[in-house]
Design a protein around this motif. Structure first.
Motif, PDB file in Angstrom:
ATOM      1  N   ILE A  53       0.851  -1.192   0.000  1.00  0.00           N
ATOM      2  CA  ILE A  53       0.000   0.000   0.000  1.00  0.00           C
ATOM      3  C   ILE A  53       0.887   1.242   0.000  1.00  0.00           C
ATOM      4  O   ILE A  53       1.747   1.398   0.861  1.00  0.00           O
ATOM      5  CB  ILE A  53      -0.953  -0.006   1.212  1.00  0.00           C
ATOM      6  CG1 ILE A  53      -1.911  -1.176   1.093  1.00  0.00           C
ATOM      7  CG2 ILE A  53      -1.706   1.323   1.324  1.00  0.00           C
ATOM      8  CD1 ILE A  53      -2.745  -1.414   2.310  1.00  0.00           C
ATOM      9  N   ASN A  54       0.663   2.105  -0.975  1.00  0.00           N
ATOM     10  CA  ASN A  54       1.439   3.337  -1.086  1.00  0.00           C
ATOM     11  C   ASN A  54       0.600   4.585  -0.840  1.00  0.00           C
ATOM     12  O   ASN A  54       1.126   5.679  -0.788  1.00  0.00           O
ATOM     13  CB  ASN A  54       2.090   3.441  -2.474  1.00  0.00           C
ATOM     14  CG  ASN A  54       3.146   2.379  -2.674  1.00  0.00           C
ATOM     15  OD1 ASN A  54       3.934   2.122  -1.787  1.00  0.00           O
ATOM     16  ND2 ASN A  54       3.138   1.751  -3.837  1.00  0.00           N
ATOM     17  N   GLY A  55      -0.705   4.419  -0.712  1.00  0.00           N
ATOM     18  CA  GLY A  55      -1.596   5.566  -0.570  1.00  0.00           C
ATOM     19  C   GLY A  55      -1.749   6.013   0.872  1.00  0.00           C
ATOM     20  O   GLY A  55      -1.007   5.619   1.764  1.00  0.00           O
ATOM     21  N   GLU A  56      -2.746   6.857   1.068  1.00  0.00           N
ATOM     22  CA  GLU A  56      -3.053   7.395   2.398  1.00  0.00           C
ATOM     23  C   GLU A  56      -3.615   6.296   3.297  1.00  0.00           C
ATOM     24  O   GLU A  56      -4.383   5.443   2.849  1.00  0.00           O
ATOM     25  CB  GLU A  56      -4.079   8.516   2.289  1.00  0.00           C
ATOM     26  CG  GLU A  56      -3.569   9.751   1.581  1.00  0.00           C
ATOM     27  CD  GLU A  56      -2.485  10.468   2.373  1.00  0.00           C
ATOM     28  OE1 GLU A  56      -2.649  10.617   3.601  1.00  0.00           O
ATOM     29  OE2 GLU A  56      -1.480  10.849   1.765  1.00  0.00           O
ATOM     30  N   VAL A  57      -3.222   6.345   4.568  1.00  0.00           N
ATOM     31  CA  VAL A  57      -3.749   5.420   5.570  1.00  0.00           C
ATOM     32  C   VAL A  57      -4.143   6.207   6.817  1.00  0.00           C
ATOM     33  O   VAL A  57      -3.623   7.302   7.062  1.00  0.00           O
ATOM     34  CB  VAL A  57      -2.737   4.308   5.938  1.00  0.00           C
ATOM     35  CG1 VAL A  57      -2.398   3.444   4.740  1.00  0.00           C
ATOM     36  CG2 VAL A  57      -1.492   4.880   6.558  1.00  0.00           C
ATOM     37  N   ARG A  58      -5.059   5.630   7.569  1.00  0.00           N
ATOM     38  CA  ARG A  58      -5.550   6.290   8.775  1.00  0.00           C
ATOM     39  C   ARG A  58      -5.941   5.219   9.782  1.00  0.00           C
ATOM     40  O   ARG A  58      -6.364   4.129   9.410  1.00  0.00           O
ATOM     41  CB  ARG A  58      -6.774   7.136   8.389  1.00  0.00           C
ATOM     42  CG  ARG A  58      -7.294   8.037   9.473  1.00  0.00           C
ATOM     43  CD  ARG A  58      -8.437   8.900   8.961  1.00  0.00           C
ATOM     44  NE  ARG A  58      -9.696   8.187   9.092  1.00  0.00           N
ATOM     45  CZ  ARG A  58     -10.743   8.387   8.296  1.00  0.00           C
ATOM     46  NH1 ARG A  58     -10.684   9.225   7.287  1.00  0.00           N
ATOM     47  NH2 ARG A  58     -11.866   7.717   8.500  1.00  0.00           N
ATOM     48  N   PHE A  59      -5.817   5.556  11.076  1.00  0.00           N
ATOM     49  CA  PHE A  59      -6.250   4.659  12.136  1.00  0.00           C
ATOM     50  C   PHE A  59      -7.429   5.299  12.858  1.00  0.00           C
ATOM     51  O   PHE A  59      -7.343   6.446  13.296  1.00  0.00           O
ATOM     52  CB  PHE A  59      -5.113   4.382  13.122  1.00  0.00           C
ATOM     53  CG  PHE A  59      -5.552   3.596  14.328  1.00  0.00           C
ATOM     54  CD1 PHE A  59      -6.030   2.305  14.200  1.00  0.00           C
ATOM     55  CD2 PHE A  59      -5.493   4.163  15.590  1.00  0.00           C
ATOM     56  CE1 PHE A  59      -6.449   1.589  15.319  1.00  0.00           C
ATOM     57  CE2 PHE A  59      -5.905   3.452  16.706  1.00  0.00           C
ATOM     58  CZ  PHE A  59      -6.381   2.162  16.569  1.00  0.00           C
TER      59      PHE A  59
END
Length: 120
Positions: free
Chosen positions: A90-96
């Motif tokens: 995964i190279n995109g935006e991530v959020r928790f």
């Protein structure tokens, strides 16, 4: 299945329904990385990957559900999320996010969606 496990499973099912109602796409549930797990992995309308920890309680006698996520749990989540990101490239935006649920029935459950929580 123990009563607390049933409550937790119900809470996760409710959280999935909540997220789907907000147009999130559910990618995975209960993803395992060794003994660590991620309750829900979803994508929002922007394509951001959302890693969600769900905490469910019958009531607030022992505080808010999200207060049960201690330092050790945050470390485990961070490691599991990192593993997932690397494993799936995964190279995109991530959020928790955290979804806390208080109640025992769908009609009376209180859902609190806490977005973009900082991991340690």
């Amino acid at each position: 299945m123990a009563a607390h496990n049933e409550l937790g499973r119900w809470g996760e099912d409710l959280a999935v329904a909540y997220l789907q109602g907000k147009d999130y796409t559910i990618i995975e549930r209960d993803w395992k990385s060794g003994r660590r797990d991620i309750d829900i992995i979803a994508k929002d309308e922007t394509g951001t990957f959302i890693f969600v920890e769900v905490k469910t309680r019958r009531n607030r006698v022992f505080g808010e559900p999200e207060e049960a996520i201690d330092y050790k749990k945050m470390q485990n989540l961070q490691q599991a999320i990192n593993h997932y990101i690397k494993y799936h490239h995964i190279n995109g935006e991530v959020r928790f996010d955290i979804i806390s649920i208080v109640g025992t029935t769908d009609s009376q459950a209180e859902i609190n969606h806490i977005k973009d929580v900082a991991l340690i």
